[in-house]
Scaffold this motif. Structure first.
Motif, PDB file in Angstrom:
ATOM      1  N   LEU A  11      35.656  49.226  31.657  1.00 54.43           N
ATOM      2  CA  LEU A  11      33.761  48.927  32.019  1.00 54.43           C
ATOM      3  C   LEU A  11      34.005  50.332  32.399  1.00 54.43           C
ATOM      4  O   LEU A  11      34.454  51.036  32.599  1.00 54.43           O
ATOM      5  CB  LEU A  11      34.168  48.045  33.042  1.00 54.43           C
ATOM      6  N   SER A  12      32.920  50.723  31.884  1.00 52.74           N
ATOM      7  CA  SER A  12      31.870  51.667  32.039  1.00 52.74           C
ATOM      8  C   SER A  12      30.335  50.855  32.283  1.00 52.74           C
ATOM      9  O   SER A  12      30.001  50.265  31.304  1.00 52.74           O
ATOM     10  CB  SER A  12      31.611  52.410  31.171  1.00 52.74           C
ATOM     11  N   ASP A  13      29.653  51.618  33.734  1.00 51.63           N
ATOM     12  CA  ASP A  13      28.732  51.066  33.780  1.00 51.63           C
ATOM     13  C   ASP A  13      28.030  49.595  33.462  1.00 51.63           C
ATOM     14  O   ASP A  13      27.112  49.376  33.491  1.00 51.63           O
ATOM     15  CB  ASP A  13      26.878  52.026  32.462  1.00 51.63           C
ATOM     16  N   GLY A  14      28.866  48.749  34.137  1.00 46.97           N
ATOM     17  CA  GLY A  14      28.707  47.298  34.002  1.00 46.97           C
ATOM     18  C   GLY A  14      28.962  46.804  32.945  1.00 46.97           C
ATOM     19  O   GLY A  14      28.264  45.688  32.763  1.00 46.97           O
ATOM     20  N   ARG A  15      29.884  46.947  31.131  1.00 45.24           N
ATOM     21  CA  ARG A  15      29.565  47.098  30.452  1.00 45.24           C
ATOM     22  C   ARG A  15      30.868  47.214  30.156  1.00 45.24           C
ATOM     23  O   ARG A  15      32.249  47.836  30.303  1.00 45.24           O
ATOM     24  CB  ARG A  15      29.013  47.444  29.668  1.00 45.24           C
ATOM     25  N   ILE A  16      31.913  45.919  29.375  1.00 44.92           N
ATOM     26  CA  ILE A  16      33.291  46.358  28.761  1.00 44.92           C
ATOM     27  C   ILE A  16      32.874  46.310  27.028  1.00 44.92           C
ATOM     28  O   ILE A  16      32.318  46.896  26.595  1.00 44.92           O
ATOM     29  CB  ILE A  16      33.497  44.844  28.695  1.00 44.92           C
ATOM     30  N   VAL A  17      33.863  48.103  27.436  1.00 47.66           N
ATOM     31  CA  VAL A  17      33.248  48.885  26.462  1.00 47.66           C
ATOM     32  C   VAL A  17      35.245  49.119  25.484  1.00 47.66           C
ATOM     33  O   VAL A  17      34.208  50.029  24.374  1.00 47.66           O
ATOM     34  CB  VAL A  17      33.128  50.693  26.916  1.00 47.66           C
ATOM     35  N   ASP A  18      36.283  48.617  25.623  1.00 48.57           N
ATOM     36  CA  ASP A  18      36.884  48.404  25.118  1.00 48.57           C
ATOM     37  C   ASP A  18      38.068  48.015  25.797  1.00 48.57           C
ATOM     38  O   ASP A  18      38.136  47.479  27.223  1.00 48.57           O
ATOM     39  CB  ASP A  18      37.612  50.269  25.290  1.00 48.57           C
ATOM     40  N   ARG A  19      38.884  47.354  24.870  1.00 44.74           N
ATOM     41  CA  ARG A  19      40.490  47.033  25.454  1.00 44.74           C
ATOM     42  C   ARG A  19      41.727  47.296  24.681  1.00 44.74           C
ATOM     43  O   ARG A  19      41.848  47.729  23.167  1.00 44.74           O
ATOM     44  CB  ARG A  19      40.153  45.336  25.190  1.00 44.74           C
ATOM     45  N   LEU A  20      42.603  47.215  25.738  1.00 49.60           N
ATOM     46  CA  LEU A  20      43.982  48.564  24.624  1.00 49.60           C
ATOM     47  C   LEU A  20      45.143  46.544  24.658  1.00 49.60           C
ATOM     48  O   LEU A  20      44.706  46.272  25.883  1.00 49.60           O
ATOM     49  CB  LEU A  20      44.406  49.663  25.585  1.00 49.60           C
ATOM     50  N   VAL A  21      45.613  46.245  24.108  1.00 49.93           N
ATOM     51  CA  VAL A  21      46.837  45.712  24.629  1.00 49.93           C
ATOM     52  C   VAL A  21      48.322  46.436  24.376  1.00 49.93           C
ATOM     53  O   VAL A  21      48.663  47.320  23.873  1.00 49.93           O
ATOM     54  CB  VAL A  21      47.223  44.912  23.006  1.00 49.93           C
ATOM     55  N   GLN A  22      48.805  46.048  25.360  1.00 49.59           N
ATOM     56  CA  GLN A  22      50.402  46.356  25.913  1.00 49.59           C
ATOM     57  C   GLN A  22      50.320  48.444  25.072  1.00 49.59           C
ATOM     58  O   GLN A  22      51.041  48.066  24.304  1.00 49.59           O
ATOM     59  CB  GLN A  22      50.938  45.982  24.750  1.00 49.59           C
ATOM     60  N   PRO A  23      49.018  48.540  26.080  1.00 48.57           N
ATOM     61  CA  PRO A  23      49.606  49.819  25.572  1.00 48.57           C
ATOM     62  C   PRO A  23      50.584  50.994  26.451  1.00 48.57           C
ATOM     63  O   PRO A  23      50.661  50.049  27.373  1.00 48.57           O
ATOM     64  CB  PRO A  23      47.995  50.330  26.272  1.00 48.57           C
ATOM     65  N   SER A  24      50.549  51.901  26.680  1.00 50.53           N
ATOM     66  CA  SER A  24      51.834  53.140  27.321  1.00 50.53           C
ATOM     67  C   SER A  24      50.674  53.715  28.196  1.00 50.53           C
ATOM     68  O   SER A  24      49.487  53.620  28.093  1.00 50.53           O
ATOM     69  CB  SER A  24      51.937  54.032  25.834  1.00 50.53           C
ATOM     70  N   THR A  25      51.367  53.768  29.380  1.00 50.06           N
ATOM     71  CA  THR A  25      50.941  54.896  30.466  1.00 50.06           C
ATOM     72  C   THR A  25      49.921  55.841  30.269  1.00 50.06           C
ATOM     73  O   THR A  25      48.650  55.776  30.357  1.00 50.06           O
ATOM     74  CB  THR A  25      51.539  55.476  30.857  1.00 50.06           C
ATOM     75  N   ARG A  26      50.702  56.607  28.817  1.00 54.23           N
ATOM     76  CA  ARG A  26      49.425  58.086  28.772  1.00 54.23           C
ATOM     77  C   ARG A  26      48.490  57.342  27.983  1.00 54.23           C
ATOM     78  O   ARG A  26      47.109  57.819  28.225  1.00 54.23           O
ATOM     79  CB  ARG A  26      50.282  58.370  27.203  1.00 54.23           C
TER      80      ARG A  26
END
Length: 248
Positions: free
Chosen positions: A221-236
């Motif tokens: 989220l940023s400024d109350g909006r969903i801006v991205d989504r990662l599926v099964q990401p790494s910590t990095r």
């Protein structure tokens, strides 16, 4: 940004806006957020300070009323539910885990876990309560009070308390924020087990990229909006995306 529906949903927000303040000083904490949480999945929610993470969690759990839009728990629209209806719903269908554990110091671990059943006026089965404590590795600590337990053990008691009613959704707000790294790993292993072994749905707010990377997907989220989504990401990957938002 709208996250597409993939399978049966445990909870869903549809074009939700949440505003605070008076007419001349309005703050929009959520701005047209649409997101669905599939059953049996673990979703982490991240973003810079003030991005709306906790507000999203509270709206999804029925702790806060939305200014506009819809909130669904399963197939039930809870947007306009009364306080008494929401209280009953939370006791039956929703579990909560917080950073500060929120255990009652005068009660034993067993009594803390049994408390939601008593509040919901449900039958308290000592066998079931002890089974839940055993499932989080605390069978030998059921008679200990919070002050006699480590931070990680207290959080596991809190998770057992949240799970004893078999909730449709477990909401976790910074569940590892007050723990050392070893205790945090134990708690995250437990959450992962709940998803993989019993199909628990978890929605977790966190600031920790390592914790978020244990989830099935991470929503930013940023400024109350969903801006991205990662599926099964790494910590990095999680850390880099969060840094890019914090530096924006």
């Amino acid at each position: 940004m709208t996250i597409q529906l993939q399978r049966t949903m445990a909870a869903e927000l549809r074009d939700v806006t949440r505003e605070y303040g008076g007419k001349h000083a309005r703050v929009r904490a959520l701005d047209g957020v649409s997101i669905a949480f599939p059953r049996g999945s673990w979703t982490a929610v991240m973003g810079p300070s003030g991005s709306g993470k906790s507000t999203l969690l509270h709206c999804a759990a029925g702790l806060e009323q939305v200014s506009s839009g819809q909130v669904l728990l399963g197939e039930q629209d809870i947007t306009a539910a009364s306080d008494s209806q929401l209280t009953a719903l939370r006791r039956r269908e929703i579990g909560f885990v917080f950073q500060s554990f929120n255990l009652i110091g005068s009660l034993t671990a067993e009594q803390n876990v049994a408390l939601p059943l008593k509040l919901a006026r449900q039958r308290v089965s000592t066998k079931d309560v002890r089974a839940v404590l055993a499932s989080v590795g605390l069978a030998e600590r059921m008679r200990h009070r919070p002050r006699e337990l480590s931070g990680g053990q207290q959080q596991r008691v809190a998770i057992a308390r949240a799970m004893v009613t078999r909730p449709a959704v477990l909401f976790a707000d910074e569940p590892t924020g007050a723990l050392d790294s070893r205790s945090a790993r134990t708690v995250l292993d437990l959450l992962r087990h709940l998803v993989d072994s019993v199909g628990q749905t978890i929605v977790m707010v966190t600031h920790d990229p390592a914790a978020a990377a244990r989830a099935d997907s991470v929503v930013f989220l940023s400024d109350g909006r969903i801006v991205d989504r990662l599926v099964q990401p790494s910590t990095r990957q999680v850390a880099d995306r969060l840094a890019s938002l914090e530096g924006a």
